[in-house]
Write a protein that holds these residues in place. Structure first.
Motif, mmCIF file in Angstrom:
data_model
loop_
_atom_site.group_PDB
_atom_site.id
_atom_site.type_symbol
_atom_site.label_atom_id
_atom_site.label_comp_id
_atom_site.label_asym_id
_atom_site.label_seq_id
_atom_site.Cartn_x
_atom_site.Cartn_y
_atom_site.Cartn_z
ATOM 1 N N CYS A 65 -50.283 -31.925 -68.581
ATOM 2 C CA CYS A 65 -49.142 -31.891 -69.507
ATOM 3 C C CYS A 65 -49.013 -33.161 -70.331
ATOM 4 N N GLY A 66 -49.908 -34.137 -70.123
ATOM 5 C CA GLY A 66 -49.851 -35.359 -70.915
ATOM 6 C C GLY A 66 -48.763 -36.320 -70.474
ATOM 7 N N GLY A 67 -48.112 -36.015 -69.360
ATOM 8 C CA GLY A 67 -47.031 -36.866 -68.859
ATOM 9 C C GLY A 67 -47.538 -38.227 -68.414
ATOM 10 N N THR A 68 -46.662 -39.224 -68.475
ATOM 11 C CA THR A 68 -47.061 -40.569 -68.051
ATOM 12 C C THR A 68 -46.230 -41.037 -66.865
ATOM 13 N N LYS A 69 -45.388 -40.166 -66.346
ATOM 14 C CA LYS A 69 -44.633 -40.497 -65.130
ATOM 15 C C LYS A 69 -45.484 -40.089 -63.944
ATOM 16 N N ILE A 70 -46.214 -41.046 -63.410
ATOM 17 C CA ILE A 70 -47.151 -40.678 -62.357
ATOM 18 C C ILE A 70 -46.989 -41.577 -61.137
ATOM 19 N N ALA A 71 -47.349 -41.023 -60.001
ATOM 20 C CA ALA A 71 -47.358 -41.781 -58.752
ATOM 21 C C ALA A 71 -48.809 -41.923 -58.310
ATOM 22 N N ILE A 72 -49.169 -43.123 -57.892
ATOM 23 C CA ILE A 72 -50.553 -43.374 -57.478
ATOM 24 C C ILE A 72 -50.594 -43.563 -55.970
ATOM 25 N N GLN A 73 -51.557 -42.905 -55.365
ATOM 26 C CA GLN A 73 -51.692 -42.989 -53.908
ATOM 27 C C GLN A 73 -53.082 -43.460 -53.529
ATOM 28 N N GLY A 74 -53.126 -44.407 -52.606
ATOM 29 C CA GLY A 74 -54.412 -44.852 -52.071
ATOM 30 C C GLY A 74 -55.199 -45.665 -53.073
ATOM 31 N N GLY A 75 -56.432 -45.953 -52.697
ATOM 32 C CA GLY A 75 -57.325 -46.666 -53.594
ATOM 33 C C GLY A 75 -57.174 -48.175 -53.559
ATOM 34 N N ASP A 76 -56.226 -48.683 -52.758
ATOM 35 C CA ASP A 76 -56.057 -50.133 -52.737
ATOM 36 C C ASP A 76 -56.216 -50.698 -51.324
ATOM 37 N N ASP A 77 -56.787 -49.892 -50.458
ATOM 38 C CA ASP A 77 -56.882 -50.311 -49.063
ATOM 39 C C ASP A 77 -58.308 -50.722 -48.697
ATOM 40 N N LEU A 78 -58.417 -51.360 -47.544
ATOM 41 C CA LEU A 78 -59.724 -51.749 -47.037
ATOM 42 C C LEU A 78 -59.733 -51.439 -45.553
ATOM 43 N N ARG A 79 -60.766 -50.741 -45.106
ATOM 44 C CA ARG A 79 -60.760 -50.248 -43.736
ATOM 45 C C ARG A 79 -62.136 -50.428 -43.104
ATOM 46 N N VAL A 80 -62.137 -50.846 -41.845
ATOM 47 C CA VAL A 80 -63.379 -50.851 -41.074
ATOM 48 C C VAL A 80 -63.515 -49.457 -40.478
ATOM 49 N N ASP A 81 -64.475 -48.676 -40.956
ATOM 50 C CA ASP A 81 -64.628 -47.308 -40.476
ATOM 51 C C ASP A 81 -65.305 -47.273 -39.110
ATOM 52 N N SER A 82 -66.433 -47.924 -39.006
ATOM 53 C CA SER A 82 -67.151 -47.934 -37.732
ATOM 54 C C SER A 82 -68.242 -48.993 -37.777
ATOM 55 N N PHE A 83 -68.780 -49.283 -36.593
ATOM 56 C CA PHE A 83 -69.944 -50.166 -36.544
ATOM 57 C C PHE A 83 -70.779 -49.792 -35.344
ATOM 58 N N ASP A 84 -72.039 -50.207 -35.364
ATOM 59 C CA ASP A 84 -72.953 -49.897 -34.272
ATOM 60 C C ASP A 84 -73.183 -51.129 -33.426
ATOM 61 N N LEU A 85 -73.138 -50.915 -32.123
ATOM 62 C CA LEU A 85 -73.405 -51.998 -31.170
ATOM 63 C C LEU A 85 -74.721 -51.711 -30.459
ATOM 64 N N GLU A 86 -75.414 -52.777 -30.154
ATOM 65 C CA GLU A 86 -76.687 -52.607 -29.457
ATOM 66 C C GLU A 86 -76.631 -53.284 -28.105
#
Ligand SMILES: [Zn+2]
Length: 113
Positions: A92-113
């Motif tokens: 609709c060309g509207g400019t009233k928007i809410a933004i979610q996410g995209g500004d985070d940093l996360r450790v998803d997983s790692f491998d141990l030996e």
């Protein structure tokens, strides 16, 4: 953005979690970085390499995933992938928007030996 500060935080989390799993060598690390966070994946990769030197994570492989930001229009509730070229509602060309996410940093997983 200070990638070295972030890398130090990340390595702290990794070493703590590695310890709670009995320790060992960290061979691979997977992270998610929001594309709006301003973090440069290549700069972060380099910072992690430096920060892991002479630790149990030295030489680990680093995989950095970019997570997208989502925008939602307040008028018509349409959702889209937010970016510098898409700040208006595609429906609709509207400019009233809410933004979610995209500004985070996360450790998803790692491998141990
Ligand atoms: Zn709209």
């Amino acid at each position: 953005v200070h990638e070295f500060g972030i890398a130090q935080e990340v390595m702290k989390i990794v070493h703590e979690r590695a310890q709670s799993h009995g320790g060992g060598r960290v061979t691979a690390l997977r992270l998610s970085v929001g594309e709006m966070s301003g973090v440069e994946p290549e700069a972060l990769r380099f910072a992690l390499e430096v920060c892991s030197r002479e630790t149990s994570a030295e030489g680990m492989s680093v995989e950095i995933n970019k997570t997208p930001a989502r925008a939602q229009c307040a008028d018509c509730r349409a959702e889209w992938h937010f970016g510098p070229d898409s700040v208006e509602c595609p429906k609709c060309g509207g400019t009233k928007i809410a933004i979610q996410g995209g500004d985070d940093l996360r450790v998803d997983s790692f491998d141990l030996e």
